[in-house]
Design an enzyme around this catalytic site. Sequence first.
Site, PDB file in Angstrom:
ATOM      1  N   THR A  40     -35.333  73.983  16.328  1.00  0.00           N
ATOM      2  CA  THR A  40     -35.468  75.441  16.476  1.00  0.00           C
ATOM      3  C   THR A  40     -35.880  76.112  15.174  1.00  0.00           C
ATOM      4  O   THR A  40     -36.596  77.106  15.180  1.00  0.00           O
ATOM      5  CB  THR A  40     -34.127  76.016  16.993  1.00  0.00           C
TER       6      THR A  40
ATOM      7  N   SER B  40     -35.108  68.195  18.655  1.00  0.00           N
ATOM      8  CA  SER B  40     -34.242  67.055  18.308  1.00  0.00           C
ATOM      9  C   SER B  40     -33.786  66.209  19.496  1.00  0.00           C
ATOM     10  O   SER B  40     -33.417  65.046  19.301  1.00  0.00           O
ATOM     11  CB  SER B  40     -33.076  67.487  17.425  1.00  0.00           C
TER      12      SER B  40
ATOM     13  N   THR C 280     -30.747  71.189  15.951  1.00  0.00           N
ATOM     14  CA  THR C 280     -29.282  71.089  15.860  1.00  0.00           C
ATOM     15  C   THR C 280     -28.667  70.197  16.935  1.00  0.00           C
ATOM     16  O   THR C 280     -27.551  69.726  16.774  1.00  0.00           O
ATOM     17  CB  THR C 280     -28.643  72.488  15.949  1.00  0.00           C
ATOM     18  N   ASP C 281     -29.408  69.948  18.042  1.00  0.00           N
ATOM     19  CA  ASP C 281     -28.801  69.183  19.150  1.00  0.00           C
ATOM     20  C   ASP C 281     -28.363  67.774  18.716  1.00  0.00           C
ATOM     21  O   ASP C 281     -27.308  67.290  19.121  1.00  0.00           O
ATOM     22  CB  ASP C 281     -29.779  69.055  20.325  1.00  0.00           C
TER      23      ASP C 281
HETATM   24  N1  ASP Z   1     -32.873  72.255  21.108  1.00  0.00           N
HETATM   25  C1  ASP Z   1     -33.075  72.506  19.705  1.00  0.00           C
HETATM   26  C2  ASP Z   1     -33.265  71.179  18.981  1.00  0.00           C
HETATM   27  O1  ASP Z   1     -32.303  70.513  18.739  1.00  0.00           O
HETATM   28  C3  ASP Z   1     -31.900  73.210  19.169  1.00  0.00           C
HETATM   29  C4  ASP Z   1     -31.939  73.546  17.721  1.00  0.00           C
HETATM   30  O2  ASP Z   1     -32.709  73.070  16.930  1.00  0.00           O
HETATM   31  O3  ASP Z   1     -31.063  74.345  17.336  1.00  0.00           O
HETATM   32  O4  ASP Z   1     -34.376  70.839  18.666  1.00  0.00           O
END
Ligand code: ASP
Length: 323
Positions: free
Chosen positions: A13, A56, A89-90
Amino acid sequence: MKKNILLIHTGGTISMQINNETGSVSPSDSNPILGLSKSLEKYANITEIEAFHLPSPHITPNEMLQLRNLIVESSKKSPVDGIVITHGTDTLEETAYFLDLTTNFNFPIVLTGAMRSSNELGADGVYNLVEAIRVASSEDARNKGVLVVMNDEIHQAFNITKTSTSSVNTFQSPQYGPIGLITKKMVHIHQTPVTRRYVDIQSLEKRVAMLKVYAGMEGDILESILHLKYDGVVLEGLGQGNVPPQVAEGIKCLLDANIPVILVSRCFNGIAEPVYGYVGGGKMLEDMGVIFATGISGQKARLKLLIGLNQVHKPVDLKEFFN
Ligand code: ASP
């Protein structure tokens, strides 16, 4: 004196944008965070690399290994004082833990990300990135293993987990808390890891599955793992480290076929231990040959088993490795 920081982007993200018409957040053709290094020169001398531009959930242990190799090779070519990695973050906690187990540097390796994409109101990406660079430049962050910096806090890869689907305060270290915090003026670290484990890794050929245990779970699902030819299994057991009786039967089938079974607890806090002696209780499971993973989550135990099983040239003693 300004430190030399290698900034590696992998996507997530922090590198995405929202389409204000559809509301959908996705990677754009060019990474909006790439090229920020000029404006970050105030904090450090930055060398920037785009390793991947992936959400991710698309990151696998193969990308983690590529990232590890990139870090090793780049730091050989020109010495760095610290590394910052931007990541979705995932699965950020998994990449952080993989790198924690498979790198062995004194300089800080810091992962960061964002919960709001680059053109959203209250976007937290650049803020987190600046804080990550400040931590990676800090002498106090040396020899602390791989760190995660988000929302003014510093966490160890070993403990950290994503706890909220949407809050900027999503990353927490259950049981232990953050090891430090960042204010406008300082990077303050108040805890240090007691031990670090380093494992060299060349390739990832073995496969490891993970299952969460639930009330009434049956053993057939474990037997299917045998048919699917996985090389190891991690179970997120109940409470102190227990499973229903039928699951114990499934575990026996796996152990009889020499498939290692690692047990963690599905509880958010505490450590799984072999305590209960009833059928499916942890004591019985330990006597059967199940290995308890001390104090890590299922997803981290899975990576640890994967790394352990892939030590094909110098096999590790899994029991010793997990304790
Ligand atoms: N879905 C996103 C990812 O992990 C969430 C994020 O980056 O916060 O790529």
